[in-house]
Design an enzyme around this catalytic site. Sequence first.
Site, PDB file in Angstrom:
ATOM      1  N   GLY A  81      31.359  40.262  39.869  1.00  0.00           N
ATOM      2  CA  GLY A  81      30.887  41.187  40.872  1.00  0.00           C
ATOM      3  C   GLY A  81      30.478  40.278  42.099  1.00  0.00           C
ATOM      4  O   GLY A  81      29.559  40.771  42.967  1.00  0.00           O
ATOM      5  N   ASN A 141      32.383  40.218  44.722  1.00  0.00           N
ATOM      6  CA  ASN A 141      32.645  41.359  45.817  1.00  0.00           C
ATOM      7  C   ASN A 141      31.660  42.597  45.816  1.00  0.00           C
ATOM      8  O   ASN A 141      31.319  42.949  46.892  1.00  0.00           O
ATOM      9  CB  ASN A 141      34.166  41.786  45.566  1.00  0.00           C
ATOM     10  CG  ASN A 141      35.156  41.192  46.195  1.00  0.00           C
ATOM     11  OD1 ASN A 141      35.449  40.813  47.349  1.00  0.00           O
ATOM     12  ND2 ASN A 141      35.741  40.287  45.243  1.00  0.00           N
ATOM     13  N   ILE A 161      43.358  50.487  35.041  1.00  0.00           N
ATOM     14  CA  ILE A 161      44.131  51.004  36.089  1.00  0.00           C
ATOM     15  C   ILE A 161      43.779  52.410  36.174  1.00  0.00           C
ATOM     16  O   ILE A 161      43.729  53.111  34.894  1.00  0.00           O
ATOM     17  CB  ILE A 161      45.815  51.081  35.613  1.00  0.00           C
ATOM     18  CG1 ILE A 161      46.199  49.527  35.453  1.00  0.00           C
ATOM     19  CG2 ILE A 161      46.666  51.748  36.594  1.00  0.00           C
ATOM     20  CD1 ILE A 161      46.229  48.934  36.623  1.00  0.00           C
ATOM     21  N   ASN A 196      41.050  49.134  47.060  1.00  0.00           N
ATOM     22  CA  ASN A 196      40.834  47.836  46.047  1.00  0.00           C
ATOM     23  C   ASN A 196      41.000  46.897  46.956  1.00  0.00           C
ATOM     24  O   ASN A 196      41.618  46.796  47.918  1.00  0.00           O
ATOM     25  CB  ASN A 196      42.034  48.101  45.183  1.00  0.00           C
ATOM     26  CG  ASN A 196      42.001  47.056  43.950  1.00  0.00           C
ATOM     27  OD1 ASN A 196      41.422  46.732  43.442  1.00  0.00           O
ATOM     28  ND2 ASN A 196      43.377  46.430  44.046  1.00  0.00           N
ATOM     29  N   HIS A 212      42.551  42.812  46.555  1.00  0.00           N
ATOM     30  CA  HIS A 212      43.414  42.037  45.754  1.00  0.00           C
ATOM     31  C   HIS A 212      43.537  40.735  46.368  1.00  0.00           C
ATOM     32  O   HIS A 212      43.728  40.728  47.575  1.00  0.00           O
ATOM     33  CB  HIS A 212      44.776  42.976  45.759  1.00  0.00           C
ATOM     34  CG  HIS A 212      45.849  42.065  44.712  1.00  0.00           C
ATOM     35  ND1 HIS A 212      45.772  42.154  43.435  1.00  0.00           N
ATOM     36  CD2 HIS A 212      46.843  41.276  45.217  1.00  0.00           C
ATOM     37  CE1 HIS A 212      46.584  41.434  42.714  1.00  0.00           C
ATOM     38  NE2 HIS A 212      47.336  40.919  43.912  1.00  0.00           N
TER      39      HIS A 212
HETATM   40  C1  GRF Z   1      38.718  38.714  42.870  1.00  0.00           C
HETATM   41  O1  GRF Z   1      39.572  37.799  43.165  1.00  0.00           O
HETATM   42  C2  GRF Z   1      39.028  39.999  43.257  1.00  0.00           C
HETATM   43  O2  GRF Z   1      40.173  39.894  44.151  1.00  0.00           O
HETATM   44  C3  GRF Z   1      39.823  40.289  41.944  1.00  0.00           C
HETATM   45  O3  GRF Z   1      38.885  40.053  40.854  1.00  0.00           O
HETATM   46  C4  GRF Z   1      38.203  38.873  41.284  1.00  0.00           C
HETATM   47  C5  GRF Z   1      36.955  38.596  40.861  1.00  0.00           C
HETATM   48  O4  GRF Z   1      36.208  39.499  41.553  1.00  0.00           O
HETATM   49  N1  GRF Z   1      40.243  41.827  41.927  1.00  0.00           N
HETATM   50  P1  GRF Z   1      34.557  39.696  41.666  1.00  0.00           P
HETATM   51  O5  GRF Z   1      34.110  38.351  41.761  1.00  0.00           O
HETATM   52  O6  GRF Z   1      34.252  40.189  40.137  1.00  0.00           O
HETATM   53  O7  GRF Z   1      34.201  40.867  42.656  1.00  0.00           O
END
Ligand code: GRF
Length: 205
Positions: free
Chosen positions: A12, A14, A90, A105, A107
């Site tokens: 988490g 992001n 998905i 999303n 990526h």
């Molecule tokens: C990140 O690289 C994101 O782009 C991908 O999952 C990874 C972990 O994301 N989708 P987070 O640290 O859980 O936000």
Amino acid sequence: MYKIAVLISGGGTNLQSIIDKVKSAYLDCKIEIVISDNEKAYGIERAKENNIYAVALGKKQYGDKLSDEILKIAQEKNIDLIVTAGFLSILKGDLLKKFKNRIINIHPSLIPSFCGKGMYGLNVHKAAISYGVKVSGCTVHFVDEGTDTGPIIIQKSVPVFAEDTAEVLQKRVLEKEHEALPEAIKLITEDKVKVCDRKVIIENN
Ligand code: GRF
């Protein structure tokens, strides 16, 4: 106030970047709910530490019904925008129809490179390094019926050096993800994003 739901599966970071940007008032929206498909996701702790309602919808328990359950919650809570941030399931079915161009999303590559089935986490950066690209980065895109195929909103690039390991590249890209995702959310909440077929037009850009 724009209400967002953030979908996670893991650490988490992001999600944390969105939480921080709301706190600093860079983002004028409310994280109404965090939904995880993994009961053990550390991102759930991050939500609780910030008094954000979090719910775990275990993949085993919900399986094929996961997207329907997310749609039910999103409608009950009048969610305006769904953000998948490190979310590994998905999305499909009515959720995609009812939330067309309202699910985004992040990526960790410059789509259309290194994306699609099996391209998540370190796999993405291993593929970029073994291909020998000189530039990689991240992409924020709308979610459609495909995997990582929706219209692109923002991309941010990073250099790839010969001595890079997948972990080093992942860290460099992650820093850009933490800028790109809040930036995309801000543009959307300020109604500056229009989708014309595959093209995303950003006002004053
Ligand atoms: C990140 O690289 C994101 O782009 C991908 O999952 C990874 C972990 O994301 N989708 P987070 O640290 O859980 O936000």
